[in-house]
Motif scaffolding. Structure first.
Motif, PDB file in Angstrom:
ATOM      1  N   ILE A   1      30.415  34.448  30.773  1.00  0.00           N
ATOM      2  CA  ILE A   1      29.481  35.205  29.943  1.00  0.00           C
ATOM      3  C   ILE A   1      28.470  34.209  29.383  1.00  0.00           C
ATOM      4  N   SER A   2      27.195  34.438  29.649  1.00  0.00           N
ATOM      5  CA  SER A   2      26.151  33.487  29.255  1.00  0.00           C
ATOM      6  C   SER A   2      25.132  34.167  28.351  1.00  0.00           C
ATOM      7  N   SER A   3      24.550  33.370  27.482  1.00  0.00           N
ATOM      8  CA  SER A   3      23.533  33.873  26.557  1.00  0.00           C
ATOM      9  C   SER A   3      22.234  34.165  27.300  1.00  0.00           C
ATOM     10  N   PRO A   4      21.325  34.924  26.688  1.00  0.00           N
ATOM     11  CA  PRO A   4      20.027  35.179  27.318  1.00  0.00           C
ATOM     12  C   PRO A   4      19.288  33.867  27.574  1.00  0.00           C
ATOM     13  N   GLU A   5      18.555  33.820  28.655  1.00  0.00           N
ATOM     14  CA  GLU A   5      17.825  32.612  29.018  1.00  0.00           C
ATOM     15  C   GLU A   5      16.561  32.465  28.174  1.00  0.00           C
ATOM     16  N   GLY A   6      16.120  31.190  27.991  1.00  0.00           N
ATOM     17  CA  GLY A   6      14.865  30.905  27.294  1.00  0.00           C
ATOM     18  C   GLY A   6      14.956  30.866  25.792  1.00  0.00           C
ATOM     19  N   GLU A   7      16.160  30.916  25.206  1.00  0.00           N
ATOM     20  CA  GLU A   7      16.330  30.850  23.764  1.00  0.00           C
ATOM     21  C   GLU A   7      16.525  29.397  23.318  1.00  0.00           C
ATOM     22  N   ASP A   8      16.330  29.155  22.015  1.00  0.00           N
ATOM     23  CA  ASP A   8      16.592  27.806  21.483  1.00  0.00           C
ATOM     24  C   ASP A   8      18.082  27.493  21.521  1.00  0.00           C
ATOM     25  N   TRP A   9      18.883  28.473  21.172  1.00  0.00           N
ATOM     26  CA  TRP A   9      20.342  28.324  21.249  1.00  0.00           C
ATOM     27  C   TRP A   9      20.841  28.985  22.533  1.00  0.00           C
ATOM     28  N   ASN A  10      21.670  28.244  23.273  1.00  0.00           N
ATOM     29  CA  ASN A  10      22.242  28.767  24.499  1.00  0.00           C
ATOM     30  C   ASN A  10      23.753  28.521  24.490  1.00  0.00           C
ATOM     31  N   TRP A  11      24.481  29.484  24.972  1.00  0.00           N
ATOM     32  CA  TRP A  11      25.927  29.344  24.981  1.00  0.00           C
ATOM     33  C   TRP A  11      26.515  29.964  26.252  1.00  0.00           C
ATOM     34  N   MET A  12      27.721  29.581  26.535  1.00  0.00           N
ATOM     35  CA  MET A  12      28.412  30.084  27.715  1.00  0.00           C
ATOM     36  C   MET A  12      29.908  29.944  27.490  1.00  0.00           C
ATOM     37  N   VAL A  13      30.682  30.978  27.827  1.00  0.00           N
ATOM     38  CA  VAL A  13      32.135  30.928  27.791  1.00  0.00           C
ATOM     39  C   VAL A  13      32.649  31.479  29.125  1.00  0.00           C
ATOM     40  N   GLY A  14      33.823  31.005  29.525  1.00  0.00           N
ATOM     41  CA  GLY A  14      34.345  31.460  30.807  1.00  0.00           C
ATOM     42  C   GLY A  14      35.814  31.123  30.988  1.00  0.00           C
ATOM     43  N   ALA A  15      36.356  31.613  32.073  1.00  0.00           N
ATOM     44  CA  ALA A  15      37.751  31.371  32.422  1.00  0.00           C
ATOM     45  C   ALA A  15      37.849  31.227  33.932  1.00  0.00           C
ATOM     46  N   TYR A  16      38.880  30.495  34.374  1.00  0.00           N
ATOM     47  CA  TYR A  16      39.024  30.184  35.788  1.00  0.00           C
ATOM     48  C   TYR A  16      40.494  30.247  36.160  1.00  0.00           C
ATOM     49  N   LEU A  17      40.778  30.759  37.355  1.00  0.00           N
ATOM     50  CA  LEU A  17      42.140  30.841  37.865  1.00  0.00           C
ATOM     51  C   LEU A  17      42.132  30.460  39.338  1.00  0.00           C
ATOM     52  N   GLN A  18      43.089  29.615  39.719  1.00  0.00           N
ATOM     53  CA  GLN A  18      43.272  29.270  41.129  1.00  0.00           C
ATOM     54  C   GLN A  18      44.755  29.299  41.465  1.00  0.00           C
ATOM     55  N   ASP A  19      45.094  29.968  42.551  1.00  0.00           N
ATOM     56  CA  ASP A  19      46.478  30.109  42.989  1.00  0.00           C
ATOM     57  C   ASP A  19      46.572  29.608  44.427  1.00  0.00           C
ATOM     58  N   ILE A  20      47.436  28.618  44.667  1.00  0.00           N
ATOM     59  CA  ILE A  20      47.564  27.989  45.978  1.00  0.00           C
ATOM     60  C   ILE A  20      48.998  28.135  46.467  1.00  0.00           C
ATOM     61  N   ASP A  21      49.133  28.426  47.752  1.00  0.00           N
ATOM     62  CA  ASP A  21      50.447  28.529  48.384  1.00  0.00           C
ATOM     63  C   ASP A  21      50.344  27.916  49.777  1.00  0.00           C
ATOM     64  N   GLU A  22      51.254  27.003  50.115  1.00  0.00           N
ATOM     65  CA  GLU A  22      51.206  26.374  51.428  1.00  0.00           C
ATOM     66  C   GLU A  22      52.619  26.069  51.931  1.00  0.00           C
ATOM     67  N   GLN A  23      52.774  26.128  53.239  1.00  0.00           N
ATOM     68  CA  GLN A  23      54.022  25.781  53.907  1.00  0.00           C
ATOM     69  C   GLN A  23      53.683  24.996  55.173  1.00  0.00           C
ATOM     70  N   SER A  24      54.596  24.126  55.568  1.00  0.00           N
ATOM     71  CA  SER A  24      54.400  23.393  56.807  1.00  0.00           C
ATOM     72  C   SER A  24      55.754  23.040  57.407  1.00  0.00           C
ATOM     73  N   VAL A  25      55.760  22.925  58.727  1.00  0.00           N
ATOM     74  CA  VAL A  25      56.931  22.448  59.457  1.00  0.00           C
ATOM     75  C   VAL A  25      56.480  21.252  60.284  1.00  0.00           C
ATOM     76  N   PHE A  26      57.318  20.236  60.325  1.00  0.00           N
ATOM     77  CA  PHE A  26      56.972  18.985  60.986  1.00  0.00           C
ATOM     78  C   PHE A  26      58.117  18.579  61.894  1.00  0.00           C
ATOM     79  N   LEU A  27      57.789  18.203  63.129  1.00  0.00           N
ATOM     80  CA  LEU A  27      58.768  17.635  64.055  1.00  0.00           C
ATOM     81  C   LEU A  27      58.229  16.321  64.567  1.00  0.00           C
ATOM     82  N   GLY A  28      58.968  15.258  64.333  1.00  0.00           N
ATOM     83  CA  GLY A  28      58.589  13.946  64.828  1.00  0.00           C
ATOM     84  C   GLY A  28      59.700  13.373  65.681  1.00  0.00           C
ATOM     85  N   ILE A  29      59.367  12.959  66.878  1.00  0.00           N
ATOM     86  CA  ILE A  29      60.367  12.340  67.743  1.00  0.00           C
ATOM     87  C   ILE A  29      59.829  11.008  68.248  1.00  0.00           C
ATOM     88  N   ARG A  30      60.760  10.074  68.429  1.00  0.00           N
ATOM     89  CA  ARG A  30      60.416   8.733  68.873  1.00  0.00           C
ATOM     90  C   ARG A  30      61.385   8.291  69.960  1.00  0.00           C
TER      91      ARG A  30
END
Length: 316
Positions: free
Chosen positions: A96-125
């Motif tokens: 949420i941001s204040s109107p542009e072009g004013e002497d006082w300017n403000w901004m507030v906000g929120a952020y969310l990130q959700d990550i999910d990962e899986q892996s399978v590994f086979l190594g042979i020598r």
């Protein structure tokens, strides 16, 4: 196959191909990389009658990356690694941001990130020291943040402005790993007898009963592989030593928790319409994670590992 600078020469092509076919349906020596990505992005902006601006930014990304490659980069194929990695991430930001072009300017906000990962590994020598390694990795991450900023842009006829802001972040990361080791069933190059070498056999001093590993067993052939699956029980080891976030009870293998409040102050000076100088003070942090590499696992030794010959019976 050569192991660790031509210490041993072990032919594991047939047994390795059989293992790869059973697990993944591909040949061991078939090099490839397959990437299936999906990225979405939605940017919305709505201005109210009083000039206040509402902004929403949403994103969803996923991909599956499957690779099979030689890991030694030598003339001889000595270390084949297969990896299947699935990654998904969703993020949402609202401002949420204040109107542009004013002497006082403000901004507030929120952020969310959700990550999910899986892996399978086979190594042979092509060696006898943990030559077959299978690893399953899972990781999740949840990042929640709130931020705000306020500025005054009318000091000294608009040539000087000051901005003050802060960001609060709460980060949770959880990682786990499981897996197992197996070994080759070796066919003696002269007698044709199939047996399993103990884990850790690299030189004659480390292999009781196999005093001629570098001579008598030179050129041995792997005719199968064990399926006893010695477990990987090592907890994940925290990384990010350059910017550690571990403190008190939050320091647990495979688990990262961070709560941070980062301030920011900016003083700007505009001598002309085309030039700006500023002084800035800001604090930030980098959330840590966990080391899921095979290097974190202990060396497992089990000379009594029974030999399982594919299509045959168990021996010891």
């Amino acid at each position: 196959y050569l192991e660790n600078g031509n210490r041993n020469a072990i032919d594991v092509r047939d047994a390795g191909n059989q293992l790869f076919q059973e697990m993944f349906g591909v040949n061991m020596t078939e090099g490839f990389e397959k990437l299936t990505p999906l990225s979405t992005y939605l940017d919305l902006r709505y201005e109210l009658d009083n000039g206040i601006v509402l902004s929403s930014l949403s994103s969803y990304d996923e991909y599956e990356r499957v690779t099979n490659r030689e890991n030694r980069y030598s003339l001889m194929v000595a270390n084949v690694q297969y990896r299947d990695h699935d990654f998904r991430a969703y993020s949402q930001e609202f401002r949420i941001s204040s109107p542009e072009g004013e002497d006082w300017n403000w901004m507030v906000g929120a952020y969310l990130q959700d990550i999910d990962e899986q892996s399978v590994f086979l190594g042979i020598r092509g060696n006898t020291d943990q030559p077959i390694r299978v690893k399953f990795y899972e990781g999740t991450g949840l990042w929640r943040s709130a931020f705000a900023n306020i500025s005054y842009d009318a000091l000294f006829d608009g040539k000087v402005s000051i901005s003050v802001g802060a960001r609060y972040a709460n980060v949770k990361k959880d990682t786990s790993i499981s897996g197992y080791y197996d070994t080759w069933i070796m066919e003696h190059p002269t007698t044709g007898v199939a047996t399993t070498l103990p884990y850790g056999c690299r030189t004659s001093t480390g292999c009781p009963g196999f005093s001629s590993l570098t001579g008598l067993w030179q050129g041995a052939t792997a005719v199968g592989y064990t399926t006893t699956h010695l477990p990987i029980n090592s907890p994940l080891i925290p990384i990010n030593s350059r910017a550690p976030i571990w403190d008190g009870t939050d320091q647990e293998p495979g688990r990262a928790r961070s709560t941070e409040l980062d301030p920011q102050v900016v003083l700007s000076y505009r001598p002309t319409d085309n030039h700006t100088t500023y002084i800035k003070y800001v604090e930030s942090f980098k959330a840590g994670g966990a080391d899921g590499s095979l290097a974190t696992f202990p060396n497992i030794r089990n000379p009594g590992d029974p030999a399982i010959i594919p299509g045959g019976s168990a021996t010891s």
